[in-house]
Motif scaffolding. Sequence first.
Motif, mmCIF file in Angstrom:
data_model
loop_
_atom_site.group_PDB
_atom_site.id
_atom_site.type_symbol
_atom_site.label_atom_id
_atom_site.label_comp_id
_atom_site.label_asym_id
_atom_site.label_seq_id
_atom_site.Cartn_x
_atom_site.Cartn_y
_atom_site.Cartn_z
ATOM 1 N N UNK A 1 -6.604 -5.922 -1.055
ATOM 2 C CA UNK A 1 -7.387 -6.738 -0.114
ATOM 3 C C UNK A 1 -6.579 -7.802 0.583
ATOM 4 N N UNK A 2 -5.249 -7.761 0.433
ATOM 5 C CA UNK A 2 -4.406 -8.818 1.026
ATOM 6 C C UNK A 2 -3.616 -8.267 2.200
ATOM 7 N N UNK A 3 -4.316 -7.643 3.143
ATOM 8 C CA UNK A 3 -3.621 -6.993 4.257
ATOM 9 C C UNK A 3 -3.026 -7.986 5.247
ATOM 10 N N UNK A 4 -3.487 -9.241 5.231
ATOM 11 C CA UNK A 4 -2.935 -10.245 6.146
ATOM 12 C C UNK A 4 -1.794 -11.034 5.497
ATOM 13 N N UNK A 5 -1.351 -10.559 4.335
ATOM 14 C CA UNK A 5 -0.198 -11.167 3.665
ATOM 15 C C UNK A 5 0.972 -10.205 3.783
ATOM 16 N N UNK A 6 2.074 -10.679 4.402
ATOM 17 C CA UNK A 6 3.201 -9.782 4.614
ATOM 18 C C UNK A 6 3.909 -9.467 3.297
ATOM 19 N N UNK A 7 4.631 -8.370 3.294
ATOM 20 C CA UNK A 7 5.321 -7.924 2.081
ATOM 21 C C UNK A 7 6.482 -8.858 1.747
ATOM 22 N N UNK A 8 6.699 -9.057 0.453
ATOM 23 C CA UNK A 8 7.819 -9.874 -0.023
ATOM 24 C C UNK A 8 8.731 -8.998 -0.881
ATOM 25 N N UNK A 9 9.877 -9.534 -1.269
ATOM 26 C CA UNK A 9 10.821 -8.776 -2.076
ATOM 27 C C UNK A 9 10.209 -8.437 -3.437
ATOM 28 N N UNK A 10 10.379 -7.188 -3.851
ATOM 29 C CA UNK A 10 9.817 -6.697 -5.119
ATOM 30 C C UNK A 10 8.296 -6.846 -5.162
ATOM 31 N N UNK B 1 8.111 -7.552 18.225
ATOM 32 C CA UNK B 1 7.300 -6.911 17.193
ATOM 33 C C UNK B 1 5.919 -7.566 17.122
ATOM 34 N N UNK B 2 4.849 -6.773 16.938
ATOM 35 C CA UNK B 2 3.507 -7.361 16.826
ATOM 36 C C UNK B 2 3.337 -8.067 15.489
ATOM 37 N N UNK B 3 2.977 -9.330 15.529
ATOM 38 C CA UNK B 3 2.805 -10.105 14.301
ATOM 39 C C UNK B 3 1.404 -9.915 13.716
ATOM 40 N N UNK B 4 1.234 -10.369 12.490
ATOM 41 C CA UNK B 4 -0.099 -10.425 11.888
ATOM 42 C C UNK B 4 -0.917 -11.475 12.637
ATOM 43 N N UNK B 5 -2.233 -11.306 12.654
ATOM 44 C CA UNK B 5 -3.091 -12.302 13.305
ATOM 45 C C UNK B 5 -2.941 -13.670 12.637
ATOM 46 N N UNK B 6 -2.771 -13.667 11.322
ATOM 47 C CA UNK B 6 -2.619 -14.942 10.601
ATOM 48 C C UNK B 6 -1.357 -15.673 11.060
#
Length: 455
Positions: A326-335, A371-376
């Motif tokens: 449910x955290x689609x507006x949170x970008x991926x982090x390392x690991x 690049x298209x950013x997240x809305x957040x």
Amino acid sequence: MTANNIGRYSKYIRPISILVDLMIISISGFYLFEYQIYNISYFIIYLIVGWIAVAVFIHFYDVYRFTAPIEIFSKIIKQGVLFLLIVIAFFPFSKQYAFSEKTVILFIISSMAMVSISKFTLFYFLKKYRIVTGSNFRNVVIIGYTPEAIRLKKLFEARNDFGYHFFGFFSNKKENIEIKGKLEQLKSFVIENEIDEIYCSLKEVSNAQLKKIIAFSDENKKTIKFIPDSKEIFSKNLQIDYYDSFPVLSLKKTVLNDPTIKIFKRVFDIIFSSIVIIGLLSWLMPLLAILIKLESKGPVFFRQGRPGIDEKEFHCYKFRSMKINGATETEASKNDPRVTRIGKLMRKTSVDEMPQFFNVLLGDMSVVGPRPHLWSQNLSYTGKIKKYPIRHCVKPGITGLAQVSGFRGEIEKDRDMINRIKFDIFYIENWSLILDLKIIYQTMVNIYKGEEKAY
């Protein structure tokens, strides 16, 4: 059309004019050369490419509401002469086709006559349309209350066919019934009244004030033009236009605003994305679909709303590289624990981005662009970073200058985003086909070598 949406359809006029001209060239070429040239379709493509190349070179479609008819006529003559040379150049390199001087001259005369009729008809129709209906107008204000500014205001009122609605002056130096307010009140007035263009007298603003006005115009997508001081002009990157005999300066727009370049870039996008979809995704997509499904439950594709050109939302497609969360507006982090094993491989090689070539084909994205950013992220940085909104004046891209320059992936601090925006703005203001090709090449090199922040 009401006063609140006047001038909103002007952006369609030039593309329509280009398409009409290309239709004239194509139909005339087919009709006159059909029985002289064996493969007529290749010749028509040659004519279209030649016409566009000449048009870009001489700025044939740089015709505005204030352009003088004699200037339009001059452009038509230049276009016709250079296009004639392009047509003639076809035959020496194609010896199997007989050169007919009569046919070539007839083609040029007939096609240029129809182009001229089309161009002047549209030009004068729009002038009459503005006067009769009060539509297709642009709302304008003037900064400064100088003799030159007053002259420009009178010109706006006298030449209704130019299509400008004057809303008032803004000045700190004088009080007058025509002055709407001081400079501090300009920004709120421009936004509330949907002002399209700001005309600034260089005599009445300091360098510091000018920088703020330009920054405000950039951030809010307003056109700014300058009323020159006859003694000195210092601003860089200016072009001069004449409203009748009145000189007006404006900041040169990026070449990506040119309708001819837009069409060229769109054609390139369609061809490039089609090659990738047919040559690569046609067999890779079923294979990845099986691997994604075997590892985790959920759809093969991940679809997410992103801000596109003019901040209009579009659905950006990717191969799903994470477990359903449910955290689609949170970008991926390392690991990141959300990333699957196949997802980790896809993200490392940027294969997860490949479905965006369908976005390119649909017209939501370009192969190269910011690049298209997240809305957040968009909401967070719009007011925080200067010129951030400028990146929305072009289509977002699958790859971009910022990405190949090392500023991709997770935003760990504001400086990461600031550097990314600097490269995005540089790309927009300095676009060229060579730059696009270099970015595509560097993207492939980076994928092959691997990138530290590709996770």
